[in-house]
Write a protein that holds these residues in place. Structure first.
Motif, PDB file in Angstrom:
ATOM      1  N   ASP A   1       3.648   3.730  -4.791  1.00  0.00           N
ATOM      2  CA  ASP A   1       2.822   4.420  -5.789  1.00  0.00           C
ATOM      3  C   ASP A   1       3.314   4.066  -7.182  1.00  0.00           C
ATOM      4  O   ASP A   1       4.359   3.427  -7.361  1.00  0.00           O
ATOM      5  CB  ASP A   1       2.815   5.937  -5.558  1.00  0.00           C
ATOM      6  CG  ASP A   1       4.211   6.544  -5.605  1.00  0.00           C
ATOM      7  OD1 ASP A   1       4.996   6.190  -6.511  1.00  0.00           O
ATOM      8  OD2 ASP A   1       4.529   7.377  -4.732  1.00  0.00           O
TER       9      ASP A   1
ATOM     10  N   ARG B   1      -6.617   1.326  -3.286  1.00  0.00           N
ATOM     11  CA  ARG B   1      -7.842   1.976  -3.756  1.00  0.00           C
ATOM     12  C   ARG B   1      -9.011   1.702  -2.827  1.00  0.00           C
ATOM     13  O   ARG B   1      -9.832   2.589  -2.548  1.00  0.00           O
ATOM     14  CB  ARG B   1      -8.151   1.487  -5.180  1.00  0.00           C
ATOM     15  CG  ARG B   1      -9.390   2.119  -5.801  1.00  0.00           C
ATOM     16  CD  ARG B   1      -9.503   1.755  -7.284  1.00  0.00           C
ATOM     17  NE  ARG B   1      -9.487   0.326  -7.516  1.00  0.00           N
ATOM     18  CZ  ARG B   1      -8.540  -0.312  -8.188  1.00  0.00           C
ATOM     19  NH1 ARG B   1      -7.492   0.346  -8.675  1.00  0.00           N
ATOM     20  NH2 ARG B   1      -8.603  -1.625  -8.376  1.00  0.00           N
ATOM     21  N   ASN B   2      -9.132   0.491  -2.319  1.00  0.00           N
ATOM     22  CA  ASN B   2     -10.261   0.109  -1.468  1.00  0.00           C
ATOM     23  C   ASN B   2      -9.913   0.084   0.018  1.00  0.00           C
ATOM     24  O   ASN B   2     -10.719  -0.358   0.831  1.00  0.00           O
ATOM     25  CB  ASN B   2     -10.780  -1.268  -1.895  1.00  0.00           C
ATOM     26  CG  ASN B   2     -11.322  -1.265  -3.310  1.00  0.00           C
ATOM     27  OD1 ASN B   2     -12.248  -0.522  -3.623  1.00  0.00           O
ATOM     28  ND2 ASN B   2     -10.733  -2.078  -4.181  1.00  0.00           N
TER      29      ASN B   2
ATOM     30  N   LYS C   1       0.821  -1.215   0.000  1.00  0.00           N
ATOM     31  CA  LYS C   1       0.000   0.000   0.000  1.00  0.00           C
ATOM     32  C   LYS C   1       0.854   1.263   0.000  1.00  0.00           C
ATOM     33  O   LYS C   1       0.364   2.347  -0.365  1.00  0.00           O
ATOM     34  CB  LYS C   1      -0.946  -0.015   1.205  1.00  0.00           C
ATOM     35  CG  LYS C   1      -2.031  -1.083   1.111  1.00  0.00           C
ATOM     36  CD  LYS C   1      -2.870  -1.180   2.376  1.00  0.00           C
ATOM     37  CE  LYS C   1      -3.791  -0.022   2.551  1.00  0.00           C
ATOM     38  NZ  LYS C   1      -4.748  -0.230   3.665  1.00  0.00           N
TER      39      LYS C   1
ATOM     40  N   ARG D   1      -2.768  -2.011  -6.275  1.00  0.00           N
ATOM     41  CA  ARG D   1      -3.782  -0.989  -6.588  1.00  0.00           C
ATOM     42  C   ARG D   1      -5.082  -1.263  -5.833  1.00  0.00           C
ATOM     43  O   ARG D   1      -5.704  -0.354  -5.282  1.00  0.00           O
ATOM     44  CB  ARG D   1      -4.049  -0.960  -8.096  1.00  0.00           C
ATOM     45  CG  ARG D   1      -2.885  -0.483  -8.954  1.00  0.00           C
ATOM     46  CD  ARG D   1      -3.316  -0.304 -10.394  1.00  0.00           C
ATOM     47  NE  ARG D   1      -2.186   0.000 -11.255  1.00  0.00           N
ATOM     48  CZ  ARG D   1      -1.589  -0.871 -12.056  1.00  0.00           C
ATOM     49  NH1 ARG D   1      -2.025  -2.143 -12.100  1.00  0.00           N
ATOM     50  NH2 ARG D   1      -0.577  -0.514 -12.808  1.00  0.00           N
ATOM     51  N   ASP D   2      -5.498  -2.526  -5.824  1.00  0.00           N
ATOM     52  CA  ASP D   2      -6.744  -2.893  -5.153  1.00  0.00           C
ATOM     53  C   ASP D   2      -6.654  -2.623  -3.652  1.00  0.00           C
ATOM     54  O   ASP D   2      -7.586  -2.091  -3.047  1.00  0.00           O
ATOM     55  CB  ASP D   2      -7.044  -4.370  -5.409  1.00  0.00           C
ATOM     56  CG  ASP D   2      -8.301  -4.845  -4.705  1.00  0.00           C
ATOM     57  OD1 ASP D   2      -9.315  -4.130  -4.761  1.00  0.00           O
ATOM     58  OD2 ASP D   2      -8.260  -5.919  -4.078  1.00  0.00           O
TER      59      ASP D   2
END
Length: 649
Positions: A328, A350-351, A325, A346-347
């Motif tokens: 970037d 993003r979540n 996480k 990304r998942d």
């Protein structure tokens, strides 16, 4: 007319479930389904009921020659292999020649306080709706049962062990040379680290790179927290993410003569080679990606429960999560990830997916986790009783690691070990559920059962039942594949569509309803607990115990005019086929098994049996999914009622 559908389901329901549980995750699936099965029984089980379940389990596994006493002795022997201090107070465990009842009571006294400690730790854990509890580790699949009994819903399972983390071929030296690397008894002498609290005996597997690095990160974070007041969680994640990015701790260790644990040249060489190849980050991400695919890909939050020593394995997953996480799109480390891992990162970001709570229940974790918070929640104080002795008899399966493929496979150890695992589950279950509130609805009313030792051939019972049937016309109903079927995938009994409506229609016509089944009483009680609407419709239940209770002389007296050979063939049948409802004065029996007709035809004219045994096609839960219940109910009731109306009194 309803057709006849033959089937060959000649095995016990337990056997069907166990046969479907082979493969890598066999132990976890076995304990998950066992938990749901045992949770469904209302109330605690008596000694006789528990022993009966154990005998059924032995029979379903084909364990000829193994008795319930053998199983209890095996459990006691496993406990004595590493006896806790308080074992001497339980003579039922220690005495080799103790009667089965004494040994059982000793085992119950031994397990009860451990189950209570385990419940005390697990009960407050509330992950909320939409979250998932994941049991972690090589032992924790046994906790699935305790979690299921405590929370009323099953947890998931992820196999992770120190052996599984040793997938690099270079690290095979840790295994191959372990006889030299450890002191007698299989333990390294000490673990080096900055915090004296962590200098404790360690098994050889801790010399692998990933396990040793995480262990030292935990020790370093504890040291930082004690010196600076920084929260342990913050210190650990900061150090662990830096280690995954830069390998700072590994670089400092690399030049030391003793890298970890007992000095050993081959182990030190394997560790240095793994460090040079970036094995710590690579293996950490491999393990986390597997965890993500199984548990985080389709959900936002998970919580982890581990029966562990210091909780290093869930912390490894937490570190990998934070590391991914933190990357970037412009980060070179992000570009170095595989396509699947970039999408995973990304998942997660993003979540805002996360591991929201970690609970470590290992006894040896008491000092390490004192006052620690994770996710803003104080970690529950670990039990004061060693739970390893609760787990020990569960070792039904050997976990064997294939160093070439990096896979850990489960190998069943045999029926005695599996039955011992089942028996310990029953002990744990009784201790866990012995409390005021039990999950599931209570059965408000239900059928009467025959008394102990009674059979349908006893003259007294025959006279009473026949008189009732003359006063109130009676219809007998079979259970398995006639009324209901066990859904092995859902772990519950499924009613034949429309059957409750059929029972209601029969009662409206004035029929008295008696269940006559070859299944055993405890299993039937589970069904009635799950389907109270059926329980209320039945007047009497006759089970396998009542069909099998009589000896040959009693049965021969019951049929004085029958040929001796016919009676002998009747007695040779399985109990589930001896449903002589004609002798009890019942109008008819609804049945799916044509062999019932054949069996009764040995004793009565075939034409009479033909009209009284009303065959229905066998019902299998998997075949009737999506059936229109209204149409099925109407057709079933119309067919059965018309055939009953055509019978002469």
């Amino acid at each position: 007319m309803l057709g006849v559908h033959l089937h060959a389901a000649d095995y016990e329901w337990e056997t069907l479930r166990v046969r479907a549980l082979s493969g890598l995750w066999g132990p976890a699936r076995y304990f998950a389904q066992l938990g749901r099965e045992l949770r469904a029984y209302p109330g605690t089980l008596t000694l006789d009921e528990s022993l009966e379940l154990l005998r059924r389990k032995l029979g379903s596994m084909g364990a000829e020659g193994v008795s319930a006493g053998d199983v209890l002795a095996h459990v006691a022997a496993r406990l004595r292999s590493d006896p806790p201090d308080d074992l001497a107070s339980h003579p039922g465990i220690r005495a080799e020649a103790a009667p089965i009842g004494a040994r059982l009571r000793g085992l119950e006294r031994f397990f009860r306080p451990r189950a209570e400690e385990l419940r005390r730790v697990l009960e407050p854990v509330d992950l909320g709706e939409g979250s998932r509890c994941v049991m972690l580790g090589g032992d924790a699949e046994k906790l699935l049962l305790a979690w299921d009994l405590t929370h009323g819903r099953p947890a998931s399972f992820f196999f992770l062990s120190r052996q599984k983390l040793m997938s690099s071929p270079a690290e095979q030296a840790v295994l191959q040379e372990n006889a030299d690397a450890v002191v007698p008894g299989g333990y390294t002498t000490r673990v080096n680290g900055p915090a004296p609290a962590f200098t404790r005996p360690r098994v050889w597997a801790d010399n692998s790179l990933v396990a040793s690095t995480v262990f030292q990160l935990v020790a370093a974070a504890q040291d930082v927290s004690a010196r600076t007041g920084e929260a342990f969680e913050d210190a650990f994640l900061r150090l662990a993410v830096r280690e995954l990015r830069e390998g700072t701790l590994q670089a400092a260790r690399r030049c030391q003569p003793v890298l970890f644990g007992t000095p050993h040249e081959a182990v030190a060489g394997a560790l240095r080679k793994a460090m040079d190849g970036g094995a710590f980050r690579r293996r950490t991400l491999e393990v986390f990606e597997e965890f993500y695919r199984e548990h985080l890909k389709d959900i936002r939050d998970v919580g982890i429960v581990e029966l562990g020593s210091i909780g290093s394995q869930p912390l490894l997953l937490l570190a990998a999560l934070d590391y991914l996480k933190s990357l970037d799109e412009a980060d070179p480390a992000f570009a170095a990830l595989s396509d699947s891992r970039r999408e995973m990162a990304r998942d997660l970001a993003r979540n805002d997916k996360g591991i929201r709570r970690i609970v470590v229940v290992g006894f040896s974790a008491r000092r390490a986790w004192e006052g620690v918070t994770l996710g803003g929640v104080v970690v529950p104080r670990p039990p004061s009783i060693p739970l390893t002795h609760l787990v020990e008899p569960f070792r039904t399966f050997d976990l064997s690691h294939d160093w070439e493929s990096g896979q850990t496979v489960a190998v069943p150890r045999g029926p005695l070990e599996e039955a011992a695992s089942y028996w310990v589950s029953l002990l744990l279950r009784n201790a866990m559920v012995e409390r005021p509130a039990m999950p599931g609805p209570a059965v408000a009313a239900g059928p009467q059962f025959l008394g102990p030792g009674t059979s349908i051939w006893d003259e007294g019972f025959t006279e009473v039942e026949s008189a009732r049937a003359r006063t109130n016309p009676t219809v007998a109903v079979d259970f398995d594949q006639t009324m209901a079927d066990w859904d092995v995938f859902e772990d519950r009994f499924v009613l034949r569509p429309g059957f409750p409506r059929l029972l209601a229609a029969l009662r409206e016509r004035g029929y008295r309803l008696v269940l006559v089944t070859g299944t055993y009483r405890l299993r039937l009680r589970l069904f009635l607990h799950q389907h109270p609407e059926v329980a209320r419709a039945l007047d009497l239940a006759i089970t396998q115990e009542d069909l099998a209770a009589a000896d040959e002389s009693v049965v021969r007296r019951a049929y004085p005019g029958a040929h001796a050979a016919a009676v002998a063939r009747f007695l040779a049948r399985k109990p589930g086929l001896r449903k002589d409802v004609l002798r009890l004065g019942h109008r008819a029996i609804l049945e799916d098994e044509p062999l019932v007709r054949e069996t009764l035809s040995e004793l009565y004219p075939a034409a009479l049996v033909e009209t009284r045994v009303l065959l229905l096609p066998p019902f299998y839960a998997s075949d009737f999914r999506g059936a229109n219940e209204d149409d099925t109910a109407e057709e079933l009731a119309r067919e059965v009622l018309s055939r009953l109306d055509g019978l002469a009194d």
